[in-house]
Scaffold this active site. Structure first.
Site, PDB file in Angstrom:
ATOM      1  N   TYR A 155       0.835  -1.205   0.000  1.00 25.74           N
ATOM      2  CA  TYR A 155       0.000   0.000   0.000  1.00 25.74           C
ATOM      3  C   TYR A 155       0.875   1.262   0.000  1.00 25.74           C
ATOM      4  CZ  TYR A 155      -3.787   3.077   1.784  1.00 25.74           C
ATOM      5  OH  TYR A 155      -4.724   4.082   1.967  1.00 25.74           O
ATOM      6  N   LYS A 159       0.857   4.111  -2.843  1.00 24.56           N
ATOM      7  CA  LYS A 159       0.500   5.499  -2.514  1.00 24.56           C
ATOM      8  C   LYS A 159       1.675   6.454  -2.764  1.00 24.56           C
ATOM      9  CE  LYS A 159      -3.792   4.752  -1.367  1.00 24.56           C
ATOM     10  NZ  LYS A 159      -4.878   5.306  -2.194  1.00 24.56           N
TER      11      LYS A 159
END
Ligand code: NAP
Length: 248
Positions: A155, A159
């Site tokens: 993640y 991001k």
């Protein structure tokens, strides 16, 4: 103030932050494509709420990580309203595991939705923004992409990737009066990722947030509206953190 007559596509808008962004843009007079992946009832409810409040919205199913689906969703917006002015790349998933337990599938799925999905939607929307000589792209990144977080290597990479993507595309299209920015929310209690955390973890996190509370999805939506406004016309390639001071 938002320019009148605009059309937006918000990905992952059936619930959580995306739903708040869709509702807030609609309240500002924007016609909104409410994209979802599997939760058609929730997306229909967002559309019904917007319509009941006097706004215009349409629910658009499609997995943003699929090239055909992303292209199809953009096409549906254009068929419905004949234009597109704003893209909010909000769709995101997590598959949290410590690195040593993270499978290549955990990695690929998160990168596919959170990063490839934003690339695909932006690619299919951008020709229309460039032709209009005006447009706004807002990528929903995360403080995790700026500071990292154990258990979220996939993640965090996605991001952080969105931040680089934002800056590169902002430079590509700046001369066409299209702005591309990212928001990096901290912990937002929106019925999604944060609410699913164990109570003890939530307590520990709250202790690290200078403001002593989680953010709301409405607070993220307000920042989206600002970046879409005429007032924000000279802001591009930026990352705005909305985290109650967490990584200040
Ligand atoms: N909540 C936080 O604290 C926080 C903090 C920082 C950043 N963010 C980011 O903000 C965004 C929204 O977070 P959230 O907490 O509101 O998430 P959420 O409640 O879990 O909602 C995720 C949304 O994304 C959609 N989605 C998932 N996979 C998709 C796909 N392949 N194609 C299209 N749509 C898809 C879901 O659709 P379905 O309902 O159909 O599954 C849902 O509408 C995410 O990008 C997240 O990483 C959240």
């Amino acid at each position: 103030m938002l320019a009148p007559g605009q059309v937006a596509l918000v990905t992952g808008a059936s619930r959580g932050i995306g739903a708040s962004i869709a509702r807030r843009l609609a309240a500002a007079g924007v016609k909104v494509g409410v994209n979802y992946h599997s939760n058609s009832d929730a997306a229909a409810q967002v559309v019904a709420d917007i319509t009941a409040a006097g706004g215009a919205a349409a629910s658009l199913g499609g997995d943003v990580s699929s090239e055909a689906a992303a292209e199809g969703v953009v096409k549906q917006v254009l068929e419905q309203w004949g234009r597109i002015d704003i893209l909010v790349n909000n769709a995101g998933i997590t598959r949290d595991r410590l690195l040593l337990r993270m499978s290549p599938d955990d990695w690929d799925q998160v990168l596919a939705v959170d990063l490839r999905g934003a690339f695909l939607c932006t690619k299919f929307v951008m020709p229309h923004l460039i032709r209009q000589r005006r447009g706004r792209v807002i990528n929903i990144s995360s403080v995790v992409g700026l500071s990292g977080n154990p258990g979220q290597a996939n993640y965090a990479a996605a991001k952080a990737g969105l931040v680089g993507f934002t800056k590169a595309v902002a430079r590509e299209v700046a001369s066409r009066n299209v702005t591309v920015n990212a928001l990096a929310p901290g912990f937002i209690a929106s019925g999604g990722m944060v609410d699913a955390l164990p109570e003890e973890t939530r307590r520990q996190i709250l202790g690290r947030i200078p403001m002593g509370r989680f953010g709301t999805s409405e607070e993220v939506a307000e920042a989206v509206v600002f970046l879409c406004s005429e007032a924000a016309g000279y802001i591009t390639g930026q990352v705005l953190t909305i985290d109650g001071g967490l990584i200040a």
